[in-house]
Design a protein around this motif. Structure first.
Motif, PDB file in Angstrom:
ATOM      1  N   THR A 180     -12.895  31.691  -4.006  1.00  0.00           N
ATOM      2  CA  THR A 180     -14.000  32.571  -3.659  1.00  0.00           C
ATOM      3  C   THR A 180     -14.953  31.861  -2.714  1.00  0.00           C
ATOM      4  N   MET A 181     -15.419  32.576  -1.691  1.00  0.00           N
ATOM      5  CA  MET A 181     -16.409  32.046  -0.753  1.00  0.00           C
ATOM      6  C   MET A 181     -17.708  32.811  -0.923  1.00  0.00           C
ATOM      7  N   THR A 182     -18.841  32.097  -0.908  1.00  0.00           N
ATOM      8  CA  THR A 182     -20.144  32.735  -1.052  1.00  0.00           C
ATOM      9  C   THR A 182     -21.105  32.223   0.008  1.00  0.00           C
ATOM     10  N   LEU A 183     -21.833  33.148   0.633  1.00  0.00           N
ATOM     11  CA  LEU A 183     -22.844  32.813   1.624  1.00  0.00           C
ATOM     12  C   LEU A 183     -24.200  33.245   1.091  1.00  0.00           C
ATOM     13  N   GLY A 184     -25.183  32.340   1.155  1.00  0.00           N
ATOM     14  CA  GLY A 184     -26.510  32.653   0.656  1.00  0.00           C
ATOM     15  C   GLY A 184     -27.586  32.299   1.670  1.00  0.00           C
ATOM     16  N   ALA A 185     -28.694  33.040   1.628  1.00  0.00           N
ATOM     17  CA  ALA A 185     -29.848  32.767   2.481  1.00  0.00           C
ATOM     18  C   ALA A 185     -31.107  32.938   1.639  1.00  0.00           C
ATOM     19  N   SER A 186     -32.099  32.064   1.853  1.00  0.00           N
ATOM     20  CA  SER A 186     -33.325  32.144   1.072  1.00  0.00           C
ATOM     21  C   SER A 186     -34.503  31.582   1.852  1.00  0.00           C
ATOM     22  N   SER A 187     -35.699  31.959   1.420  1.00  0.00           N
ATOM     23  CA  SER A 187     -36.928  31.385   1.953  1.00  0.00           C
ATOM     24  C   SER A 187     -37.807  30.971   0.784  1.00  0.00           C
ATOM     25  N   ASP A 224     -33.362  28.525   4.081  1.00  0.00           N
ATOM     26  CA  ASP A 224     -32.102  27.848   3.779  1.00  0.00           C
ATOM     27  C   ASP A 224     -30.922  28.789   3.945  1.00  0.00           C
ATOM     28  N   LEU A 225     -29.824  28.252   4.461  1.00  0.00           N
ATOM     29  CA  LEU A 225     -28.528  28.916   4.481  1.00  0.00           C
ATOM     30  C   LEU A 225     -27.545  28.032   3.731  1.00  0.00           C
ATOM     31  N   ASP A 226     -26.707  28.633   2.898  1.00  0.00           N
ATOM     32  CA  ASP A 226     -25.728  27.860   2.121  1.00  0.00           C
ATOM     33  C   ASP A 226     -24.384  28.558   2.123  1.00  0.00           C
ATOM     34  N   LEU A 227     -23.334  27.783   2.249  1.00  0.00           N
ATOM     35  CA  LEU A 227     -21.964  28.284   2.179  1.00  0.00           C
ATOM     36  C   LEU A 227     -21.218  27.474   1.140  1.00  0.00           C
TER      37      LEU A 227
END
Length: 274
Positions: A180-187, A224-227
């Motif tokens: 499984t691949m997950t992409l996240g973005a947050s401030s 932030d960006l996370d993969l």
């Protein structure tokens, strides 16, 4: 405790505590960047002891020495998680789920903020330490299909005595039956006490460190960006890899304590589920 994190909840093919592992990686990365990780904390413990689940493993994390550093540290990442019904205790702290509906959930968390030592980097000499503290967090999440929106608010008792808020989204994609691949973005927003602790320079600190005096105000301090990719390569073993890219904003970015606004990180972890 950031926790830290919808990124972790969609990573593995099965809804086991293994899903917490990626969040732990991100929380540990946040510790290395003046921890902002979130630890979840649930409502009651009424399930029989046989409901405990155990996950253990370890790996390595490469992250900035502190939030704003241009130096990197490679650190070991031990991990253990035990789940008993709606209670989870792991290397980040304890988590209770306060509410869980079809798409909406509310988590209460109790964790820790590791603070910052002036020995973490030469650039911090003369600034003194930011002591560790206890993080109390409330987090609301809304899931829709493979996506999730969330918002959390964290109050630190001790240490910075600050208040931070994180707002983000994540989406996952099944690469195969076992990956499984997950992409996240947050401030992340921080109040004045937090910003003073980590980004301001007082006259006395300036005299000791040689850095210019600086007064950081409340505001959004980073995005932030996370993969992440999780691969269950056997029935009980899972390999998790994660890369993150943070960017400091506003008064945080302008602080003389900050040497680099761009804050990348990466981690690799292998865990076993019992």
């Amino acid at each position: 405790m950031i926790d830290r994190n919808p990124l972790l909840r969609k990573l593995t093919p099965q809804p086991l505590p293994l899903l917490l592992v990626a969040g732990t990686i991100l929380a540990l990365a946040s510790s290395a960047r003046a921890q902002e990780g979130v630890v979840r904390w649930y409502d009651t413990v009424r399930q029989p002891l046989s409901d405990w689940r155990l996950v253990a493993g370890g790996g390595a994390l490469l992250a900035p020495a502190y939030e704003g550093s241009n130096e990197f540290e490679l650190s070991p990442v031990p991990y253990i998680s035990a789940t008993f019904g709606i209670l989870t205790i792991d290397t980040r702290g304890a988590t209770l789920r306060a509410y869980d509906a079809e798409s909406f959930s509310l988590d209460l968390t109790a964790g820790y903020d590791s603070g910052r030592d002036e020995d973490d980097a030469d650039h911090l000499e003369g600034l003194g330490d930011v002591d560790w503290g206890i993080d109390l967090t409330i987090k609301a999440s809304y899931e829709a299909g493979p996506g999730e929106l969330y918002a959390s608010l964290t109050r630190t008792l001790g240490g910075s005595d600050g208040l931070t808020g994180t707002f983000g989204a994540a989406a996952s994609h099944r690469l195969s039956d076992t990956a499984t691949m997950t992409l996240g973005a947050s401030s992340t927003w921080a109040d004045g006490r937090y910003m003073d602790s980590y980004f301001s320079v007082t006259p006395s600190q300036s005299a000791r460190s040689g850095l210019a005096t600086y007064d950081a105000d409340a505001g959004f301090k980073r995005i932030d960006l996370d993969l992440a990719v999780a691969w269950r390569f056997t029935g009980r073993w899972t390999l998790i890899s994660q890369v993150g890219l943070g960017y400091l904003l506003g008064d945080a970015a302008d602080s003389p304590i900050v040497e680099e606004e761009l804050q990348p990180s990466m981690a690799l972890l292998v865990v076993y589920g019992f």
